[in-house]
Design a protein around this motif. Sequence first.
Motif, mmCIF file in Angstrom:
data_model
loop_
_atom_site.group_PDB
_atom_site.id
_atom_site.type_symbol
_atom_site.label_atom_id
_atom_site.label_comp_id
_atom_site.label_asym_id
_atom_site.label_seq_id
_atom_site.Cartn_x
_atom_site.Cartn_y
_atom_site.Cartn_z
ATOM 1 N N ILE A 197 4.577 16.485 -3.158
ATOM 2 C CA ILE A 197 4.694 15.075 -2.796
ATOM 3 C C ILE A 197 3.897 14.757 -1.540
ATOM 4 C CG2 ILE A 197 6.311 13.253 -2.107
ATOM 5 C CD1 ILE A 197 6.445 14.015 -5.049
ATOM 6 N N LYS A 198 3.881 15.691 -0.592
ATOM 7 C CA LYS A 198 3.145 15.470 0.660
ATOM 8 C C LYS A 198 1.666 15.206 0.387
ATOM 9 C CE LYS A 198 1.856 17.772 4.982
ATOM 10 N NZ LYS A 198 1.999 19.003 5.804
ATOM 11 N N GLN A 199 1.061 15.969 -0.527
ATOM 12 C CA GLN A 199 -0.355 15.766 -0.847
ATOM 13 C C GLN A 199 -0.606 14.351 -1.375
ATOM 14 O OE1 GLN A 199 -0.515 19.213 -3.505
ATOM 15 N NE2 GLN A 199 -2.208 20.047 -2.280
ATOM 16 N N LEU A 200 0.295 13.887 -2.254
ATOM 17 C CA LEU A 200 0.134 12.545 -2.823
ATOM 18 C C LEU A 200 0.349 11.471 -1.762
ATOM 19 C CD1 LEU A 200 1.936 12.970 -6.280
ATOM 20 C CD2 LEU A 200 -0.499 13.183 -5.750
ATOM 21 N N GLN A 201 1.293 11.699 -0.855
ATOM 22 C CA GLN A 201 1.536 10.722 0.216
ATOM 23 C C GLN A 201 0.315 10.604 1.133
ATOM 24 O OE1 GLN A 201 5.123 12.552 1.754
ATOM 25 N NE2 GLN A 201 6.451 11.011 0.763
ATOM 26 N N TYR A 202 -0.288 11.724 1.490
ATOM 27 C CA TYR A 202 -1.475 11.707 2.344
ATOM 28 C C TYR A 202 -2.644 11.053 1.612
ATOM 29 C CZ TYR A 202 0.375 14.605 6.152
ATOM 30 O OH TYR A 202 1.087 15.058 7.236
ATOM 31 N N PHE A 203 -2.785 11.380 0.337
ATOM 32 C CA PHE A 203 -3.857 10.798 -0.480
ATOM 33 C C PHE A 203 -3.735 9.279 -0.541
ATOM 34 C CE2 PHE A 203 -4.719 9.527 -5.046
ATOM 35 C CZ PHE A 203 -6.066 9.262 -4.844
ATOM 36 N N MET A 204 -2.527 8.757 -0.852
ATOM 37 C CA MET A 204 -2.346 7.315 -0.980
ATOM 38 C C MET A 204 -2.463 6.606 0.376
ATOM 39 S SD MET A 204 -2.280 6.544 -4.059
ATOM 40 C CE MET A 204 -2.008 4.799 -3.725
ATOM 41 N N ALA A 205 -2.088 7.284 1.462
ATOM 42 C CA ALA A 205 -2.263 6.689 2.793
ATOM 43 C C ALA A 205 -3.747 6.493 3.078
ATOM 44 C CB ALA A 205 -1.623 7.580 3.853
ATOM 45 N N ALA A 206 -4.566 7.489 2.692
ATOM 46 C CA ALA A 206 -6.013 7.374 2.902
ATOM 47 C C ALA A 206 -6.602 6.274 2.031
ATOM 48 C CB ALA A 206 -6.685 8.720 2.595
ATOM 49 N N VAL A 207 -6.110 6.157 0.798
ATOM 50 C CA VAL A 207 -6.576 5.102 -0.110
ATOM 51 C C VAL A 207 -6.272 3.726 0.475
ATOM 52 C CG1 VAL A 207 -6.229 4.028 -2.372
ATOM 53 C CG2 VAL A 207 -6.399 6.513 -2.197
ATOM 54 N N GLU A 208 -5.042 3.531 0.913
ATOM 55 C CA GLU A 208 -4.604 2.221 1.396
ATOM 56 C C GLU A 208 -5.220 1.860 2.746
ATOM 57 O OE1 GLU A 208 -0.395 2.711 1.271
ATOM 58 O OE2 GLU A 208 -0.320 2.701 -0.929
ATOM 59 N N CYS A 209 -5.494 2.887 3.585
ATOM 60 C CA CYS A 209 -6.075 2.618 4.905
ATOM 61 C C CYS A 209 -7.598 2.568 4.856
ATOM 62 C CB CYS A 209 -5.632 3.690 5.903
ATOM 63 S SG CYS A 209 -3.866 3.666 6.276
ATOM 64 N N GLY A 210 -8.189 3.232 3.847
ATOM 65 C CA GLY A 210 -9.644 3.258 3.739
ATOM 66 C C GLY A 210 -10.321 4.129 4.772
ATOM 67 N N SER A 211 -9.526 4.960 5.438
ATOM 68 C CA SER A 211 -10.054 5.803 6.508
ATOM 69 C C SER A 211 -9.090 6.958 6.761
ATOM 70 C CB SER A 211 -10.230 4.977 7.783
ATOM 71 O OG SER A 211 -10.253 5.791 8.924
ATOM 72 N N LEU A 212 -9.642 8.167 6.983
ATOM 73 C CA LEU A 212 -8.784 9.313 7.282
ATOM 74 C C LEU A 212 -8.149 9.174 8.664
ATOM 75 C CD1 LEU A 212 -10.867 12.322 5.865
ATOM 76 C CD2 LEU A 212 -9.062 10.997 4.760
#
Length: 306
Positions: A3-18
């Motif tokens: 779940i952590k991987q998906l949460q980090y992935f979607m945070a990057a998608v929604e923010c548009g920046s690492l």
Amino acid sequence: MDIKQLQYFMAAVECGSLNKAAERLYTSQPNVSRVIHSLEEELGNPIFLRSAKGIILSSFGEQLSYYAKNILKNVEHMQELSIDEKQKKLNIASYPSGMLSNNLAKFYNEHREENLHIDYKEGTTEQVLDYLSQGIVRIGVVEIAKQQFAPFRHILQNKHLEFTLFRSGKFCLYVGEQHPLYQAKSVPFDTLKDLEYVQENEDYFTSLFYMGKFSSGALDHKDLKHRVHTDSDHCMMHMLKETKLCSLGVDFFSTNMAREVGIHAVAIEGCSSGILLGVVTKQNQELEEIEKIYLENLRSLFAGEQ
């Protein structure tokens, strides 16, 4: 994959920046980059395309984001379920009724110290049965015309539901204080065609079409002067209280509650009992204690004891 991987992935998608994703997640940018890279390696495809301007989703990443969003949403729902289990819950669906919603508010006040959560829906009889069969609610309150009880019972059998009768009632006229009939005890059946109405949208199982079958007169509901149609009980109550419109209903409104809201039920002469009121639940369903208490409260309400 976790779940952590998906949460980090979607945070990057929604923010548009690492970097912005790291700020949202209260971690470092290298850590976000490391987690996403591990997800890419596990799936064998690049998720983001990196450039001097930042990151954009690859075609694979776009597909992945759709599924990741749904997975995280379902995880959120599962966590909410865990919290909900600590609450006393009432999940109810009913025909539109000011009396029931008013009574529910009183019931909540009586039990608010017991960590009670209520989910209350209104709809037609068919919608109430659908809510029950899908497990969205556990208690359904319905009105059924006697003429329609056979098809109603057939649907209950198909959906593995059962009906408990609380009482039967007659059609009556509901009026507010603005209406000339507010002080009347009864009206002749043949005067109904001369009045003006606010009426709920038709429900196949409780339609006014069946009213003529339970009276000494003959009445086609299409001949009534309907000025307002609504599926909102809130609108219905205000139209009755603020205008000279009336409404055809069933005499389930308790005297005490009618006095509280300023709505009066006028008997219709020559109209016999034709509507059944009761509760629908799933067959062999074990009720929670708060549900049993609520059903006893409903019995008392419709017996005129409140």
